[in-house]
Scaffold this motif. Structure first.
Motif, short mmCIF file in Angstrom:
data_model
loop_
_atom_site.label_atom_id
_atom_site.label_comp_id
_atom_site.label_asym_id
_atom_site.label_seq_id
_atom_site.Cartn_x
_atom_site.Cartn_y
_atom_site.Cartn_z
N SER A 63 0.95 -1.10 -0.05
CA SER A 63 0.08 0.26 -0.29
C SER A 63 0.66 0.90 -0.03
O SER A 63 2.28 1.37 0.74
N SER A 64 0.31 2.38 -0.66
CA SER A 64 0.56 3.76 -0.45
C SER A 64 -0.12 4.84 -0.20
O SER A 64 -0.70 4.57 -0.81
N SER A 65 0.56 6.15 0.19
CA SER A 65 -0.19 6.74 0.33
C SER A 65 0.47 8.20 -0.30
O SER A 65 2.03 8.36 0.28
N ILE A 66 0.18 9.32 -0.40
CA ILE A 66 0.84 10.13 -0.80
C ILE A 66 -0.13 12.07 -0.69
O ILE A 66 -1.40 11.87 -0.70
N ILE A 67 0.01 12.54 0.61
CA ILE A 67 -0.35 13.70 1.41
C ILE A 67 -0.23 14.93 0.43
O ILE A 67 0.72 15.12 1.01
N TYR A 68 -0.87 15.64 0.20
CA TYR A 68 -0.31 17.19 -0.23
C TYR A 68 -1.14 18.17 0.31
O TYR A 68 -2.85 18.06 0.19
N THR A 69 -1.18 18.96 1.02
CA THR A 69 -1.26 19.80 2.05
C THR A 69 -0.65 21.16 1.18
O THR A 69 0.35 21.89 1.63
N PRO A 70 -0.72 22.37 0.36
CA PRO A 70 -0.93 22.98 -0.37
C PRO A 70 -0.48 24.66 0.99
O PRO A 70 -1.99 24.53 2.07
N LYS A 71 0.52 24.98 0.98
CA LYS A 71 0.13 26.77 1.96
C LYS A 71 -0.31 27.46 1.93
O LYS A 71 -0.75 28.00 2.31
N LEU A 72 -1.05 27.14 0.45
CA LEU A 72 -1.35 28.44 0.26
C LEU A 72 -2.72 28.49 0.48
O LEU A 72 -2.94 29.33 1.06
N LEU A 73 -3.30 26.80 0.49
CA LEU A 73 -4.27 26.86 0.90
C LEU A 73 -4.29 26.44 2.62
O LEU A 73 -5.81 25.86 3.23
N SER A 74 -3.78 26.90 3.16
CA SER A 74 -3.62 26.16 4.22
C SER A 74 -2.86 27.14 5.27
O SER A 74 -1.77 28.07 5.14
N THR A 75 -2.54 27.60 6.90
CA THR A 75 -2.45 27.99 7.68
C THR A 75 -2.59 27.45 8.53
O THR A 75 -2.76 26.07 9.48
N ASP A 76 -2.00 28.07 10.26
CA ASP A 76 -2.30 27.55 11.60
C ASP A 76 -3.18 27.38 11.72
O ASP A 76 -2.85 25.48 12.61
N ASP A 77 -4.42 27.24 11.68
CA ASP A 77 -5.44 26.87 12.24
C ASP A 77 -6.80 26.66 11.36
O ASP A 77 -7.36 25.74 11.10
N ARG A 78 -6.19 25.93 9.82
CA ARG A 78 -6.63 25.86 8.54
C ARG A 78 -5.17 24.91 7.97
O ARG A 78 -4.46 25.10 7.23
N LYS A 79 -6.07 23.61 7.48
CA LYS A 79 -5.71 22.89 7.03
C LYS A 79 -6.47 22.28 5.30
O LYS A 79 -7.19 21.72 5.69
N PHE A 80 -5.85 22.49 4.64
CA PHE A 80 -6.41 21.53 2.92
C PHE A 80 -5.45 20.66 2.26
O PHE A 80 -4.16 21.06 2.65
N SER A 81 -6.09 19.59 2.15
CA SER A 81 -5.59 18.55 1.81
C SER A 81 -5.79 17.50 1.50
O SER A 81 -7.14 17.21 0.98
N VAL A 82 -4.58 16.97 0.11
CA VAL A 82 -5.56 16.06 -1.29
C VAL A 82 -4.76 14.11 -1.11
O VAL A 82 -4.00 14.99 -0.70
N SER A 83 -5.21 13.40 -0.82
CA SER A 83 -4.54 12.17 -0.70
C SER A 83 -4.92 11.79 -2.24
O SER A 83 -5.72 11.21 -1.92
N TRP A 84 -4.01 10.45 -2.25
CA TRP A 84 -4.08 9.32 -3.01
C TRP A 84 -3.66 8.21 -2.29
O TRP A 84 -2.63 7.88 -1.83
#
Length: 162
Positions: A63-84
């Motif tokens: 199994s494998s995973s890649i999780i991308y959390t762009p800094k542009l859409l994330s701050t200290d109290d908000r986090k956006f991520s895309v996972s595969w």
């Protein structure tokens, strides 16, 4: 199928896993298992199964995973991520076979891909997630050959009370 209790089995295998992060925006993980679990029983009635694989135990899976959390859409109290996420399972038998191979007793090779997005906000009190499972709509089975859902999705909303 027929289920048996064998008086002895032998298990050999190796497992490797790795996790890493890059630039604080990409998290990767990989896990690989190669194993061989066979009957070593020569007790009365078990002879046909000697050195045969134990059912419902794949010899190889990963199994494998890649999780991308762009800094542009994330701050200290908000986090956006895309996972595969990917999962691979080599063909394996789900019935203890004592003679010639019967293809009907085998779960076929499986390769499944899942995609997801998540958004965590409000100092981690509230989060939303959406995951599309089995995006290629592969035929997938559990360890005893029962079909699992094809393409499906999951929505999750979580609120944590402090």
């Amino acid at each position: 199928g027929q289920f048996r209790n064998l008086s002895s089995v032998e298990a050999q295998g190796i497992e490797a896993s790795w996790q890493g992060s890059f630039s604080e925006i990409i998290d990767l993980s990989l896990s690989v298992t190669k194993q061989r679990i066979i009957s070593t029983s020569t007790a009365l009635g078990d002879e046909p199964f000697f050195e045969k694989p134990i059912p419902s135990r794949p010899d190889f899976f990963a199994s494998s995973s890649i999780i991308y959390t762009p800094k542009l859409l994330s701050t200290d109290d908000r986090k956006f991520s895309v996972s595969w996420y990917t999962t691979f399972v080599e063909e394996f038998n789900f019935v203890l076979e004592g003679g010639r191979r019967n293809d009907d007793n085998y779960v076929p090779q499986q390769f499944v891909n899942d995609l997801g997005v998540s958004y965590q906000m409000d100092d981690k009190n509230l989060s939303f997630a959406f995951q599309l499972n089995n995006i290629t709509d592969e035929e997938v089975f559990d360890l005893v050959s029962i079909p699992r859902p094809g393409r499906n999705f999951r929505v999750k909303v979580r609120y944590t009370v402090k």
